[in-house]
Motif scaffolding. Structure first.
Motif, PDB file in Angstrom:
ATOM      1  N   MET A  95      10.961   2.005   9.789  1.00  0.00           N
ATOM      2  CA  MET A  95       9.517   2.051   9.531  1.00  0.00           C
ATOM      3  C   MET A  95       8.801   1.257   9.090  1.00  0.00           C
ATOM      4  SD  MET A  95      11.316   5.253   9.444  1.00  0.00           S
ATOM      5  CE  MET A  95      11.150   5.362  11.072  1.00  0.00           C
ATOM      6  N   LEU A  96       9.815  -0.014   7.702  1.00  0.00           N
ATOM      7  CA  LEU A  96       9.315  -0.637   7.491  1.00  0.00           C
ATOM      8  C   LEU A  96       9.646  -1.891   8.623  1.00  0.00           C
ATOM      9  CD1 LEU A  96      10.512   0.022   3.898  1.00  0.00           C
ATOM     10  CD2 LEU A  96       8.421  -0.227   4.676  1.00  0.00           C
ATOM     11  N   PHE A 196      13.580   3.920   1.590  1.00  0.00           N
ATOM     12  CA  PHE A 196      12.167   3.804   1.833  1.00  0.00           C
ATOM     13  C   PHE A 196      11.628   5.144   1.236  1.00  0.00           C
ATOM     14  CE2 PHE A 196      14.722   3.713   5.907  1.00  0.00           C
ATOM     15  CZ  PHE A 196      14.120   3.060   6.374  1.00  0.00           C
ATOM     16  N   GLY A 198       8.918   2.903  -0.351  1.00  0.00           N
ATOM     17  CA  GLY A 198       7.979   2.703  -0.083  1.00  0.00           C
ATOM     18  C   GLY A 198       7.630   2.104  -1.463  1.00  0.00           C
ATOM     19  N   LEU A 201       6.349  -1.373  -0.457  1.00  0.00           N
ATOM     20  CA  LEU A 201       5.530  -1.924  -0.070  1.00  0.00           C
ATOM     21  C   LEU A 201       4.632  -2.157  -1.148  1.00  0.00           C
ATOM     22  CD1 LEU A 201       4.068  -1.018   2.505  1.00  0.00           C
ATOM     23  CD2 LEU A 201       3.646   0.959   2.815  1.00  0.00           C
ATOM     24  N   ASP A 211       4.613  -0.827   6.481  1.00  0.00           N
ATOM     25  CA  ASP A 211       5.044   0.318   7.436  1.00  0.00           C
ATOM     26  C   ASP A 211       4.252  -0.167   8.701  1.00  0.00           C
ATOM     27  OD1 ASP A 211       2.444   0.130   6.148  1.00  0.00           O
ATOM     28  OD2 ASP A 211       2.085   2.516   6.803  1.00  0.00           O
ATOM     29  N   SER A 213       2.636   1.292  11.616  1.00  0.00           N
ATOM     30  CA  SER A 213       1.906   2.148  11.959  1.00  0.00           C
ATOM     31  C   SER A 213       2.553   3.117  13.325  1.00  0.00           C
ATOM     32  CB  SER A 213       0.154   1.282  11.874  1.00  0.00           C
ATOM     33  OG  SER A 213      -0.455   2.815  12.390  1.00  0.00           O
ATOM     34  N   CYS A 340       3.052   9.353   2.231  1.00  0.00           N
ATOM     35  CA  CYS A 340       4.052   8.861   1.943  1.00  0.00           C
ATOM     36  C   CYS A 340       4.754   7.891   2.645  1.00  0.00           C
ATOM     37  CB  CYS A 340       4.979   9.723   1.999  1.00  0.00           C
ATOM     38  SG  CYS A 340       7.180  10.061   1.620  1.00  0.00           S
ATOM     39  N   LEU A 341       5.755   7.168   3.095  1.00  0.00           N
ATOM     40  CA  LEU A 341       6.716   6.312   3.731  1.00  0.00           C
ATOM     41  C   LEU A 341       8.299   7.509   3.725  1.00  0.00           C
ATOM     42  CD1 LEU A 341       7.077   3.741   5.450  1.00  0.00           C
ATOM     43  CD2 LEU A 341       8.439   2.847   3.573  1.00  0.00           C
ATOM     44  N   LYS A 344       7.557   9.527   7.265  1.00  0.00           N
ATOM     45  CA  LYS A 344       7.851   8.654   8.252  1.00  0.00           C
ATOM     46  C   LYS A 344       9.156   8.491   8.823  1.00  0.00           C
ATOM     47  CE  LYS A 344       3.503   6.024   8.572  1.00  0.00           C
ATOM     48  NZ  LYS A 344       2.765   4.698   9.457  1.00  0.00           N
ATOM     49  N   THR A 358      -0.260   8.236   7.727  1.00  0.00           N
ATOM     50  CA  THR A 358       0.091   7.742   6.153  1.00  0.00           C
ATOM     51  C   THR A 358      -2.198   8.343   5.700  1.00  0.00           C
ATOM     52  OG1 THR A 358      -0.957   5.350   5.501  1.00  0.00           O
ATOM     53  CG2 THR A 358       1.570   6.555   5.917  1.00  0.00           C
ATOM     54  N   CYS A 463       1.045   4.798  -0.355  1.00  0.00           N
ATOM     55  CA  CYS A 463       0.522   4.503   0.860  1.00  0.00           C
ATOM     56  C   CYS A 463      -1.520   5.721   0.181  1.00  0.00           C
ATOM     57  CB  CYS A 463       0.336   5.105   1.514  1.00  0.00           C
ATOM     58  SG  CYS A 463       1.896   3.980   2.833  1.00  0.00           S
TER      59      CYS A 463
END
Length: 498
Positions: A95-96, A196, A198, A201, A211, A213, A340-341, A344, A358, A463
């Protein structure tokens, strides 16, 4: 975390809005101009040269299209990344993604004296240094890095606060040590350790950690006439200043076939966790922890396995809401929207959730479609959630929601861990030791522990687009607007899922 109002976030939003506008117009012929428009001639370069700035914009475009960019090819036309996004059938792992050239390769964390040093007579920094790493040269303290062990005693003893510590923001924020430097000093993520959350991030001031998208995929399905259901977290209601029902109206205006508030799932989760808590206490369990934060769930599974049996077996509000959406329309595309990451990752691991957006992505869609939420027509939902269900979005909300549902409230001894960091991970490790009998149960030991990865709760997710302090106030207003407290403050059972 960084204040959401920052230039790195603004650049990401600008790029995503431009891409979404092109997608909605079904015309990507001008995509190669985006780097020139984001970094026009005459602007002061952010990273040494406009050429480098524009190259990083190209990589950000690829990430916003849902691609990993660790091995980004600058010579590859952006149109090819668009073609690959159109062909993609589902989100890709992980996801990242980290933009190598955007990473500042920050120096490792260390202490150093600033110009505020007065070269004082007392010299407590020098006198108390356990490694004798400090000398006074030209009336200024100097630290020998070959001797310094970064204990911070010099900084603690300086009366002028002249000795400061610099950190690597992403590494410092990671609670589990999942991000570190590679052989040449750039950051890399160990996905075997990553939870994850985040935090890397939201704390990188260079926007190097991004992240991937999923907005392109969601808009693609909307434009193809699919029935796409938006499942929005209560935390999203605290991101926009709108009256009850206006967010639902804006989502319908944006092209979603239906909007469902995930507070529905929160009420189901709270009902089931309350029943599970009673069952666990009756069978003699030492404690139970909540289950709705997927970053916490991964943190325990990977880093504190002794605590894993204590995690509630109840599903998260996102999953229950997706089950409700699929129950109503089995062929719909279920899209969770939150701050939230980690969601995902949770969505990636559960087939019932098709995509996760997000609030940054949702905001970009609203901007691209010129939707003003404050002017949107209010739409009513299928179910009026409880105040406690909406309050899942803030620290303490989950434990309180469970407490409200207990007949005998004297049986519960709640504990709230407000955000995961290196210290709170040690606290979780101690709870793990209690669970396996390596530490004793005392009168102060809680029997239910709520854990949120983000300090303040979901309203402070990585996010978000609103300052968490403001978001907390907006959530209070939102939670009490048009929701039901239930008789005597105890919510009625949620029976939407048959």
């Amino acid at each position: 975390m960084l204040n959401p109002n920052n230039n790195a976030a603004a650049i990401k939003r600008d790029i995503l809005v431009r891409l979404t506008q092109m997608q909605l117009a079904n015309d990507f012929s001008e995509i190669e101009k985006i780097p020139l428009e984001v970094c026009p001639d005459g602007t002061v370069p952010l990273r040494g040269s406009l050429g480098k700035d524009r190259a990083m914009v190209r990589a950000r475009i690829a990430a916003r299209l849902g691609h990993s960019v660790e091995n980004f090819n600058l010579l590859k036309p952006l149109s090819e990344y668009v073609d690959e996004a159109f062909k993609r059938e589902k989100p890709t792992w992980p996801m990242l993604t980290v933009i190598h050239d955007a990473c500042n390769a920050c120096e490792p964390s260390h202490y150093f004296p600033t110009d505020a040093c007065q070269g004082c007579v007392a010299r407590p920094c020098k006198m108390n240094c356990p490694k004798k790493a400090i000398e006074i040269i030209d009336h200024r303290a100097r630290i020998d890095p070959s001797k310094c062990i970064n204990c911070g005693i010099c900084s603690q003893n300086c009366p002028y606060h002249a000795i400061v510590k610099t950190v690597v923001p992403c590494e410092n924020a990671c609670p589990v040590g999942a991000i570190s430097k590679d052989d040449i000093g750039y950051e890399r993520i160990d996905y075997d350790k990553c939870i994850f959350c985040g935090k890397c991030l939201s704390n990188c001031p260079f926007g190097a950690v991004m992240d991937k998208s999923q907005l392109f995929d969601v808009v693609k399905h909307i434009m193809n006439g699919k029935r796409v259901v938006a499942m929005y977290a209560p935390a999203i209601g605290a991101q926009f200043k709108a009256k009850p029902g206006q967010l639902e109206g804006a989502l319908i205006q944006a092209g979603f076939s239906k909007a469902i508030e995930v507070a529905i799932g929160a009420d189901i989760t709270a009902d089931k966790e309350a029943a599970e808590f009673v069952e666990r206490m009756e069978r003699g369990d030492k404690l139970m922890t909540t289950s709705c934060c997927p970053a916490y769930w991964r943190a325990v599974q990977i880093h504190v396995p002794d605590l894993a049996p204590c995690i509630s077996e109840t599903k998260s509000p996102m999953i229950y809401t997706a089950e409700y959406a699929k129950q109503q329309d089995p062929d719909c595309i279920a899209v969770f929207i939150g701050p939230c990451l980690a969601k995902k990752r949770e969505g990636f691991d559960n087939d019932i959730v098709d995509y996760v957006l997000t609030v940054e992505e949702l905001n970009a869609l609203f901007i691209a479609k010129d939707i003003n939420i404050a002017q949107a027509e209010a739409k009513s939902g299928d179910y009026l959630p409880t105040v406690s269900g909406r309050n899942f979005a803030k620290t303490g909300g989950v434990a309180e929601s469970v407490r409200l549902r207990l007949v005998d409230k004297s049986t519960i001894k709640p504990m709230v861990i407000d955000g995961l960091d290196k210290n709170s991970m040690k606290t979780l490790a101690n709870y793990g030791k209690i669970n396996v009998g390596k530490m004793p149960v005392t009168a102060d030991t809680p029997n239910i522990v709520e854990v949120m990865a983000c300090e303040g709760g979901c309203i402070a997710g990585p996010c978000v687009i609103t300052n968490p302090k403001l978001g907390n106030g907006l959530l209070t207003i939102y939670a009490n607007a048009g929701s039901k407290p239930g008789a005597d403050g105890i919510p009625a059972k949620c029976d939407l899922l048959k």
